[in-house]
Structure formats: structure tokens, C-alpha cells
Motif scaffolding. Sequence first.
Motif, PDB file in Angstrom:
ATOM      1  N   THR A 158      -1.427  -5.893  22.781  1.00  0.00           N
ATOM      2  CA  THR A 158      -1.391  -4.444  22.561  1.00  0.00           C
ATOM      3  C   THR A 158      -0.152  -4.049  21.772  1.00  0.00           C
ATOM      4  O   THR A 158      -0.213  -3.238  20.835  1.00  0.00           O
ATOM      5  CB  THR A 158      -1.414  -3.713  23.904  1.00  0.00           C
ATOM      6  N   LEU A 159       0.988  -4.642  22.149  1.00  0.00           N
ATOM      7  CA  LEU A 159       2.236  -4.341  21.442  1.00  0.00           C
ATOM      8  C   LEU A 159       2.179  -4.802  19.986  1.00  0.00           C
ATOM      9  O   LEU A 159       2.705  -4.122  19.084  1.00  0.00           O
ATOM     10  CB  LEU A 159       3.423  -4.995  22.150  1.00  0.00           C
ATOM     11  N   LYS A 160       1.566  -5.953  19.755  1.00  0.00           N
ATOM     12  CA  LYS A 160       1.427  -6.422  18.378  1.00  0.00           C
ATOM     13  C   LYS A 160       0.580  -5.460  17.550  1.00  0.00           C
ATOM     14  O   LYS A 160       0.917  -5.150  16.389  1.00  0.00           O
ATOM     15  CB  LYS A 160       0.797  -7.820  18.359  1.00  0.00           C
ATOM     16  N   GLU A 161      -0.509  -5.018  18.141  1.00  0.00           N
ATOM     17  CA  GLU A 161      -1.357  -4.061  17.431  1.00  0.00           C
ATOM     18  C   GLU A 161      -0.609  -2.755  17.167  1.00  0.00           C
ATOM     19  O   GLU A 161      -0.679  -2.189  16.072  1.00  0.00           O
ATOM     20  CB  GLU A 161      -2.630  -3.809  18.236  1.00  0.00           C
ATOM     21  N   GLU A 162       0.137  -2.314  18.204  1.00  0.00           N
ATOM     22  CA  GLU A 162       0.920  -1.090  18.017  1.00  0.00           C
ATOM     23  C   GLU A 162       2.008  -1.295  16.960  1.00  0.00           C
ATOM     24  O   GLU A 162       2.241  -0.409  16.123  1.00  0.00           O
ATOM     25  CB  GLU A 162       1.550  -0.672  19.347  1.00  0.00           C
ATOM     26  N   ASN A 163       2.654  -2.471  17.024  1.00  0.00           N
ATOM     27  CA  ASN A 163       3.689  -2.755  16.027  1.00  0.00           C
ATOM     28  C   ASN A 163       3.113  -2.795  14.614  1.00  0.00           C
ATOM     29  O   ASN A 163       3.715  -2.264  13.660  1.00  0.00           O
ATOM     30  CB  ASN A 163       4.349  -4.096  16.360  1.00  0.00           C
ATOM     31  N   LYS A 164       1.958  -3.419  14.488  1.00  0.00           N
ATOM     32  CA  LYS A 164       1.299  -3.469  13.184  1.00  0.00           C
ATOM     33  C   LYS A 164       0.958  -2.079  12.686  1.00  0.00           C
ATOM     34  O   LYS A 164       1.178  -1.740  11.511  1.00  0.00           O
ATOM     35  CB  LYS A 164       0.029  -4.322  13.286  1.00  0.00           C
ATOM     36  N   LEU A 166       2.415   0.734  13.670  1.00  0.00           N
ATOM     37  CA  LEU A 166       3.658   1.459  13.381  1.00  0.00           C
ATOM     38  C   LEU A 166       4.276   1.011  12.059  1.00  0.00           C
ATOM     39  O   LEU A 166       4.787   1.845  11.286  1.00  0.00           O
ATOM     40  CB  LEU A 166       4.650   1.262  14.529  1.00  0.00           C
ATOM     41  N   ARG A 167       4.257  -0.307  11.816  1.00  0.00           N
ATOM     42  CA  ARG A 167       4.792  -0.804  10.542  1.00  0.00           C
ATOM     43  C   ARG A 167       3.989  -0.267   9.372  1.00  0.00           C
ATOM     44  O   ARG A 167       4.564   0.128   8.333  1.00  0.00           O
ATOM     45  CB  ARG A 167       4.793  -2.340  10.540  1.00  0.00           C
ATOM     46  N   ALA A 168       2.673  -0.252   9.538  1.00  0.00           N
ATOM     47  CA  ALA A 168       1.835   0.301   8.461  1.00  0.00           C
ATOM     48  C   ALA A 168       2.160   1.768   8.240  1.00  0.00           C
ATOM     49  O   ALA A 168       2.257   2.241   7.091  1.00  0.00           O
ATOM     50  CB  ALA A 168       0.367   0.113   8.814  1.00  0.00           C
ATOM     51  N   GLY A 169       2.356   2.496   9.374  1.00  0.00           N
ATOM     52  CA  GLY A 169       2.718   3.910   9.232  1.00  0.00           C
ATOM     53  C   GLY A 169       4.083   4.083   8.586  1.00  0.00           C
ATOM     54  O   GLY A 169       4.285   4.978   7.742  1.00  0.00           O
ATOM     55  N   GLU A 172       3.812   3.387   4.938  1.00  0.00           N
ATOM     56  CA  GLU A 172       3.153   4.504   4.256  1.00  0.00           C
ATOM     57  C   GLU A 172       4.114   5.679   4.086  1.00  0.00           C
ATOM     58  O   GLU A 172       4.131   6.336   3.028  1.00  0.00           O
ATOM     59  CB  GLU A 172       1.913   4.931   5.043  1.00  0.00           C
ATOM     60  N   CYS A 173       4.921   5.947   5.131  1.00  0.00           N
ATOM     61  CA  CYS A 173       5.913   7.021   5.003  1.00  0.00           C
ATOM     62  C   CYS A 173       6.937   6.700   3.921  1.00  0.00           C
ATOM     63  O   CYS A 173       7.312   7.571   3.108  1.00  0.00           O
ATOM     64  CB  CYS A 173       6.611   7.245   6.346  1.00  0.00           C
ATOM     65  N   ARG A 174       7.378   5.432   3.935  1.00  0.00           N
ATOM     66  CA  ARG A 174       8.347   5.045   2.898  1.00  0.00           C
ATOM     67  C   ARG A 174       7.698   5.111   1.511  1.00  0.00           C
ATOM     68  O   ARG A 174       8.325   5.571   0.552  1.00  0.00           O
ATOM     69  CB  ARG A 174       8.852   3.632   3.186  1.00  0.00           C
ATOM     70  N   ARG A 175       6.472   4.647   1.403  1.00  0.00           N
ATOM     71  CA  ARG A 175       5.766   4.705   0.130  1.00  0.00           C
ATOM     72  C   ARG A 175       5.576   6.154  -0.327  1.00  0.00           C
ATOM     73  O   ARG A 175       5.699   6.481  -1.515  1.00  0.00           O
ATOM     74  CB  ARG A 175       4.418   4.001   0.270  1.00  0.00           C
ATOM     75  N   TYR A 176       5.286   7.004   0.621  1.00  0.00           N
ATOM     76  CA  TYR A 176       5.080   8.416   0.287  1.00  0.00           C
ATOM     77  C   TYR A 176       6.379   9.051  -0.229  1.00  0.00           C
ATOM     78  O   TYR A 176       6.370   9.833  -1.189  1.00  0.00           O
ATOM     79  CB  TYR A 176       4.592   9.165   1.519  1.00  0.00           C
ATOM     80  N   SER A 177       7.495   8.679   0.427  1.00  0.00           N
ATOM     81  CA  SER A 177       8.780   9.229  -0.040  1.00  0.00           C
ATOM     82  C   SER A 177       9.119   8.747  -1.448  1.00  0.00           C
ATOM     83  O   SER A 177       9.713   9.475  -2.250  1.00  0.00           O
ATOM     84  CB  SER A 177       9.891   8.878   0.939  1.00  0.00           C
ATOM     85  N   TRP A 178       8.722   7.530  -1.771  1.00  0.00           N
ATOM     86  CA  TRP A 178       8.993   7.003  -3.100  1.00  0.00           C
ATOM     87  C   TRP A 178       8.100   7.659  -4.146  1.00  0.00           C
ATOM     88  O   TRP A 178       8.413   7.591  -5.353  1.00  0.00           O
ATOM     89  CB  TRP A 178       8.809   5.483  -3.124  1.00  0.00           C
ATOM     90  N   ARG A 179       7.024   8.285  -3.730  1.00  0.00           N
ATOM     91  CA  ARG A 179       6.133   8.963  -4.680  1.00  0.00           C
ATOM     92  C   ARG A 179       6.722  10.259  -5.216  1.00  0.00           C
ATOM     93  O   ARG A 179       6.142  10.893  -6.107  1.00  0.00           O
ATOM     94  CB  ARG A 179       4.783   9.235  -4.013  1.00  0.00           C
ATOM     95  N   TRP A 180       7.845  10.671  -4.666  1.00  0.00           N
ATOM     96  CA  TRP A 180       8.525  11.868  -5.175  1.00  0.00           C
ATOM     97  C   TRP A 180       9.552  11.513  -6.258  1.00  0.00           C
ATOM     98  O   TRP A 180      10.275  12.380  -6.750  1.00  0.00           O
ATOM     99  CB  TRP A 180       9.240  12.597  -4.037  1.00  0.00           C
ATOM    100  N   LEU A 181       9.561  10.242  -6.624  1.00  0.00           N
ATOM    101  CA  LEU A 181      10.562   9.751  -7.566  1.00  0.00           C
ATOM    102  C   LEU A 181       9.917   9.289  -8.881  1.00  0.00           C
ATOM    103  O   LEU A 181       8.770   8.844  -8.901  1.00  0.00           O
ATOM    104  CB  LEU A 181      11.337   8.575  -6.953  1.00  0.00           C
ATOM    105  N   LEU A 182      10.694   9.367  -9.950  1.00  0.00           N
ATOM    106  CA  LEU A 182      10.369   8.759 -11.230  1.00  0.00           C
ATOM    107  C   LEU A 182      11.631   8.148 -11.797  1.00  0.00           C
ATOM    108  O   LEU A 182      12.742   8.599 -11.517  1.00  0.00           O
ATOM    109  CB  LEU A 182       9.807   9.790 -12.221  1.00  0.00           C
ATOM    110  N   LYS A 183      11.424   7.088 -12.577  1.00  0.00           N
ATOM    111  CA  LYS A 183      12.579   6.386 -13.149  1.00  0.00           C
ATOM    112  C   LYS A 183      12.493   6.468 -14.676  1.00  0.00           C
ATOM    113  O   LYS A 183      11.467   6.105 -15.268  1.00  0.00           O
ATOM    114  CB  LYS A 183      12.583   4.935 -12.686  1.00  0.00           C
ATOM    115  N   LEU A 184      13.586   6.913 -15.297  1.00  0.00           N
ATOM    116  CA  LEU A 184      13.651   7.093 -16.752  1.00  0.00           C
ATOM    117  C   LEU A 184      14.557   6.019 -17.346  1.00  0.00           C
ATOM    118  O   LEU A 184      15.699   5.861 -16.911  1.00  0.00           O
ATOM    119  CB  LEU A 184      14.191   8.486 -17.096  1.00  0.00           C
ATOM    120  N   HIS A 185      14.038   5.259 -18.320  1.00  0.00           N
ATOM    121  CA  HIS A 185      14.776   4.151 -18.937  1.00  0.00           C
ATOM    122  C   HIS A 185      15.077   4.471 -20.410  1.00  0.00           C
ATOM    123  O   HIS A 185      14.315   5.155 -21.078  1.00  0.00           O
ATOM    124  CB  HIS A 185      13.937   2.862 -18.886  1.00  0.00           C
TER     125      HIS A 185
END
Length: 315
Positions: A158-164, A166-169, A172-185
Motif C-alpha cells: 500500500t505504501l509503495k502504491e501511495e509513494n508511486k 505521490l511521486r507521480a503527483g 506533475e506539480c514540478r512539471r506544471y511549474s516548469w510550464r510557466w517558463l521559457l528559455k531564450l538563447h
Amino acid sequence: MGKSKRRSRGKQSLNVTSNCVSDTIKSERSDLNSTNLKTMDVTSEGEAIEVYDSTPIFVEGALGTPFPETPVKPMAKKNKRQEERWPERSDGNASILSAIRELSAKHDETFKKIATIEMTTDSTSKMLESLSSTVHQLVLDVGQHSETLKCLDGEIKTLKEENKSLRAGLYECRRYSWRWLLKLHGVKERAGEDVRRVVIDIFGKMAPDVRDSLNDGVDIAHRLGPARDDGKARAIIVLFSFRRVRDGIWRAERRCKYLEDNSLRLTEPLSPEDRAAREKLWPLVKAARDAGKKASFRSSFALIDGKKHFFSDVK
């Protein structure tokens, strides 16, 4: 006549007296003859026996004449063989007594050993009973631990499933925060430059339809990392306040004439998880492009001819 009568009476009385004495002597002799004198003798086999001597005792009677001797069988003489057997029999008895004492000592020693063995057996039996009790308790403990392990195994799953989840969540939160960014070269560095103002000017030229929203839409802009020794310009990371402004700039990037003329490039910064996924998926995307297929990246997966390929699918 008178004298002859007196003589006959004297003879009769003398005969009576003689008869009485004779009867008395015979009676005493008979009693003495019937008396057996007990003695010890040895047989021819060397055994000691009791022998009764029936030799009559002669008593001189009143008559003063001895009685005739009654013939008696002479006693057997001891031969040398019988005399020699007595010490042998004594030595044999001593040997037997010695053997009996030796057997008795061995018997006592054997009994002591048996008693020691019995004590050892009793002690071993007690130890076995204790060990049996301990083993029984251990079996019970193992049974309890098995049940506990089953419960823990279920909890771990159960903990492994919850950990999986939570990690996925979290990813996704980290990925979502990175979607507010753009990089200019490719933007040249100048001393004392206002990086935010430089970025707003470039984005206004790229997307004139969102120029009025850039002053509020661009929150933070700064260069990445320390200054380089080779003189190359560092990339600029831009954080937007509004998602619609960011998406408008990103859409304008495609086939932008201004970026091409000024050797500028706009990219989406990736989270560490998406970067690792793309690095794993890149050989697959490159092979598809070389084969003439349409292949591109979408977040953490690759899109090849309309089919999604996740990094977990790549071995």
C-alpha cells in the motif's frame, strides 16, 4: 532231710542272685552298646562326615570276668590323596571368595555407572523438555511473526502504491511549474543590462498581439549560471505571471522570422524528470526521423506518427 532242704534253698537263692546280676549287667551292657560315640571322618572324596562309634564298653561285672570283645569294623585310614586335598580345597575356597569379592566390586562399580547414566539421562530429559518448550514457543512466535509479516507486506504494498502515486503527483506539480517558463538563447550580454526589459522588447517583436500584456505578463528574467570565459552569451530564463501570455509567446516561436534573422532561439525548459525521459527517448525519436516518420517530444513522452512512447517503454 533238713540239711538238704537248706542247701537246695541256698542254691536257689544264689542262682536267683546270679541271674539278677547277670540281667543287670546285660541291661547295662545293652544300654552302653546302644550308645554311639560320634566322631569325624573323611570320605574317599575328601569330604568331612560324622561317624558314630558303636564299640561296646566292657564293664567287669560282679563276677570279676571281662566280657568278650564284640568284633568291630576298623576305621578307614586316611590316604595321602585325601590329606593333600584339604589344602587344595582351602585354596579353592580362597580363590572363590576372592572372585566373589572382585565380582562384587565390579557389580558396585557397574551400579555406580548405571546411576551416573540415569542421572545424565534425567538431566538430558529435562534439557530436552526445556528445548521442546522453547521450540514450541519459537514455533508460536514464528506463526505470530508470519501473520505480522503478512500484514506488513500488505502495508508495504500500500505504501509503495501511495509513494508511486505521490511521486507521480510531485513530478506533475514540478512539471506544471516548469510550464510557466521559457528559455531564450543567443542574446548578447552587455554590462549593466536590464535583462527583463531586453526580454520584453524581444517578445514584443515576436508577438505583436501580446505586446501590451508583456509588462505584466513577464515576472522574472535572468541569465543562467556564472559568466563564461569563452565569451559566449548565457541563456536567459523567463518566468511568466500569466499562462496565456507564455503560451502566446510559445506559439509565436514557430517559424518566427525575427528569431531567425537575429540568430535567436526559444525553448521550453524541462524538469529533471522530463529531461531524463527525453534523453532516454531521443534515440527512438532520431531513428523515427531518419526513417522519414513524424516524431517530436511532448512533455515527458515522444509522439511518433501520432503514437505516444513513454520512457518506461524503452529498455
